[in-house]
Design a protein around this motif. Structure first.
Motif, PDB file in Angstrom:
ATOM      1  N   TRP A   1       0.842  -1.188   0.000  1.00 56.64           N
ATOM      2  CA  TRP A   1       0.000   0.000   0.000  1.00 56.64           C
ATOM      3  C   TRP A   1       0.878   1.238   0.000  1.00 56.64           C
ATOM      4  O   TRP A   1       1.837   1.347   0.776  1.00 56.64           O
ATOM      5  CB  TRP A   1      -0.882   0.042   1.253  1.00 56.64           C
ATOM      6  N   GLY A   2       0.537   2.180  -0.860  1.00 58.92           N
ATOM      7  CA  GLY A   2       1.246   3.454  -0.905  1.00 58.92           C
ATOM      8  C   GLY A   2       0.326   4.530  -1.444  1.00 58.92           C
ATOM      9  O   GLY A   2      -0.735   4.232  -2.008  1.00 58.92           O
ATOM     10  N   ALA A   3       0.723   5.774  -1.285  1.00 60.67           N
ATOM     11  CA  ALA A   3      -0.079   6.883  -1.777  1.00 60.67           C
ATOM     12  C   ALA A   3      -0.288   6.768  -3.277  1.00 60.67           C
ATOM     13  O   ALA A   3       0.602   6.337  -4.018  1.00 60.67           O
ATOM     14  CB  ALA A   3       0.588   8.209  -1.439  1.00 60.67           C
ATOM     15  N   GLU A   4      -1.472   7.152  -3.728  1.00 58.88           N
ATOM     16  CA  GLU A   4      -1.784   7.075  -5.154  1.00 58.88           C
ATOM     17  C   GLU A   4      -0.785   7.882  -5.976  1.00 58.88           C
ATOM     18  O   GLU A   4      -0.392   7.478  -7.077  1.00 58.88           O
ATOM     19  CB  GLU A   4      -3.207   7.584  -5.403  1.00 58.88           C
ATOM     20  N   GLU A   5      -0.344   9.005  -5.424  1.00 59.85           N
ATOM     21  CA  GLU A   5       0.601   9.871  -6.135  1.00 59.85           C
ATOM     22  C   GLU A   5       1.985   9.235  -6.263  1.00 59.85           C
ATOM     23  O   GLU A   5       2.818   9.697  -7.031  1.00 59.85           O
ATOM     24  CB  GLU A   5       0.730  11.217  -5.407  1.00 59.85           C
ATOM     25  N   ASP A   6       2.243   8.180  -5.492  1.00 57.25           N
ATOM     26  CA  ASP A   6       3.555   7.532  -5.500  1.00 57.25           C
ATOM     27  C   ASP A   6       3.631   6.338  -6.447  1.00 57.25           C
ATOM     28  O   ASP A   6       4.638   5.633  -6.479  1.00 57.25           O
ATOM     29  CB  ASP A   6       3.914   7.044  -4.090  1.00 57.25           C
TER      30      ASP A   6
ATOM     31  N   GLN B   1      -1.500  -1.390  -4.307  1.00 54.23           N
ATOM     32  CA  GLN B   1      -2.831  -0.812  -4.170  1.00 54.23           C
ATOM     33  C   GLN B   1      -2.714   0.597  -3.603  1.00 54.23           C
ATOM     34  O   GLN B   1      -2.078   0.783  -2.565  1.00 54.23           O
ATOM     35  CB  GLN B   1      -3.715  -1.660  -3.242  1.00 54.23           C
ATOM     36  N   PRO B   2      -3.287   1.598  -4.268  1.00 54.26           N
ATOM     37  CA  PRO B   2      -3.273   2.953  -3.713  1.00 54.26           C
ATOM     38  C   PRO B   2      -4.036   2.997  -2.390  1.00 54.26           C
ATOM     39  O   PRO B   2      -5.135   2.454  -2.288  1.00 54.26           O
ATOM     40  CB  PRO B   2      -3.982   3.795  -4.784  1.00 54.26           C
ATOM     41  N   GLN B   3      -3.436   3.608  -1.392  1.00 55.11           N
ATOM     42  CA  GLN B   3      -4.087   3.732  -0.093  1.00 55.11           C
ATOM     43  C   GLN B   3      -3.570   4.994   0.597  1.00 55.11           C
ATOM     44  O   GLN B   3      -2.359   5.185   0.735  1.00 55.11           O
ATOM     45  CB  GLN B   3      -3.790   2.511   0.784  1.00 55.11           C
ATOM     46  N   SER B   4      -4.491   5.847   1.008  1.00 51.38           N
ATOM     47  CA  SER B   4      -4.121   7.079   1.692  1.00 51.38           C
ATOM     48  C   SER B   4      -3.286   6.780   2.932  1.00 51.38           C
ATOM     49  O   SER B   4      -3.667   5.959   3.762  1.00 51.38           O
ATOM     50  CB  SER B   4      -5.382   7.860   2.090  1.00 51.38           C
TER      51      SER B   4
END
Length: 413
Positions: free
Chosen positions: A45-50, A76-79
């Motif tokens: 999981w990581g920031a969508e922008e990353d 998976q994008p995750q805040s």
């Protein structure tokens, strides 16, 4: 819909002993004689922008560890700010490796989601002391420091403001009003609202139970009272040069020219600089008028961390990946691609990082910041309070009553 990418990566396991020396007397070749076979499935999981950044990091992870096991890595994008909520919904089936904001650490440790880091001494040596502290509970390291920049400061367009102008919030609002523009700050989040209360002598913090809060923001005593801050906020809200907007609204306003200054963090540095060009400026937060005096705005400081799920089926591989994501080279890459300040000492001291206006502004603001350690009951009461201020107190309650309601919610058991 969540975007995903899959990497089916055959990798070779190059043991850390090849870098740090073989303290047990064995050689790297001896340690590599027994390969681990099979498929290792990991969810990250990581920031969508990353996403672009993480693609590159995981590709290089493949090159570094090629040949020993077949990896199936799912991103998976995750805040980062809501990582704990998502993880707690199904901890045993949650991400193996995840990025999160440091204020969630105590909750994750208490829930058993994180185990102590095995190579803690190496991480303590290579990372900034403040970042290590943010990743620790009772001096035990539970996560991998990733960034040392999760704070906020002032962005401003030099075409409109001088270095003297940006010392005063009131002056900046007046200039924006005259130009038909806006100065922005997000009041829907208590993270930013803290800046108006934090340097007034009014207090906020976490009780010894690690769950509930203490708060005196409604105090009727002292040189600056709670109602003084509320009155100052009411004046700001009514000023035509002011705009409360979230991060997306800030960037939109910067890009379309309606916002000429605003409070935000380093994650927006590249986009703001692209929009303003030579006009790009960054500095510590200004002072604002409260109870007839100038009060320097304060801020929360924060750090981004990488956690390894204690329930991961492949914890050793997950830890290796977390270490890879946060190593010196990849923190430098993160700075180049995303403008985020490294927690690694060597990366943070590089000339490239030190010359960044955004990082310099964050360091300047650090004198007036503190580590965010507050319980979950803080956020909603503050948002409700600021919504009332922005709406013009439509509930009919006095400012003091609104402050009392907010503090009752913040300190609820």
């Amino acid at each position: 819909m969540k975007r995903r990418f899959l990497l089916c990566l055959p990798v070779v396991f190059m043991l850390a002993a090849s870098l740090s020396g073989c303290q047990d007397g064995s050689t790297p070749s001896e340690e590599n004689e027994t390969p681990v076979s099979g498929t290792v499935k990991l969810t990250v999981w990581g920031a969508e922008e990353d996403e672009e950044l993480l693609r590159q990091i995981l590709d290089e992870f493949q090159d570094e560890y090629r040949g020993q096991a077949d990896f199936l890595i799912t991103y998976q994008p995750q805040s980062e700010s809501h990582c704990t909520d998502a993880l707690m919904a199904d901890l045993e089936n949650g991400a193996d490796v995840f990025a999160f904001a440091d204020d969630q650490l105590n909750t994750l440790v208490a829930a058993g989601a994180l185990d102590p880091i095995e190579n803690a001494d190496a991480l303590r040596t290579s990372n900034l002391p403040e970042a290590v502290s943010a990743a620790s509970v009772n001096d035990t390291l539970y996560a991998y420091p990733l960034t040392a920049d999760n704070g906020y400061f002032l962005y401003y367009n030099k075409q409109y403001f001088s270095e003297e102008d940006i010392l005063s919030w009131d002056r900046m609002l007046d200039i924006a009003e005259k130009e038909g523009k806006k100065v922005s700050m997000e009041w829907s989040s208590g993270w930013y609202v803290y800046s108006l209360f934090g340097n007034t002598g009014l207090t906020l913090g976490l009780n010894d139970d690690g769950i509930t809060n203490y708060c005196t923001w409604n105090s009727t005593e002292g040189a600056i009272k709670g109602i003084d801050v509320a009155k100052a906020m009411t004046a700001m809200a009514r000023h035509s040069g002011f705009l409360s907007t979230d991060d997306a609204g800030f960037l939109e306003g910067v890009q379309n020219g309606t916002i000429i200054a605003g409070v935000s963090g380093v994650w927006n540095a590249i986009a703001v600089e692209e929009a303003w060009g030579r006009g790009f400026g960054a500095a510590k937060l200004p002072s604002y008028t409260c109870a007839g005096q100038q009060v320097q705005m304060s801020s929360f400081s924060g750090y981004k961390l990488i956690g390894v799920n204690s329930y991961s089926e492949h914890r050793e591989w997950a830890a290796k990946l977390a270490e890879w994501i946060t190593n010196e080279e990849n923190q430098e890459l993160r700075f180049r691609l995303r403008g985020q300040g490294p927690s690694n000492k060597n990366a943070a001291s590089s000339e490239e990082v030190q010359s960044s206006p955004a990082i310099a502004a964050l360091l300047e603001q650090s004198e007036f910041s503190c580590l965010q350690r507050i319980g979950g009951n803080y956020w909603e009461p503050v948002s409700n309070f600021t919504a009332e201020i922005l709406a013009g107190t439509t509930s009919g309650k006095s400012l003091q009553e609104q402050l009392d309601t907010m503090v009752t919610g913040i300190t609820a058991q």
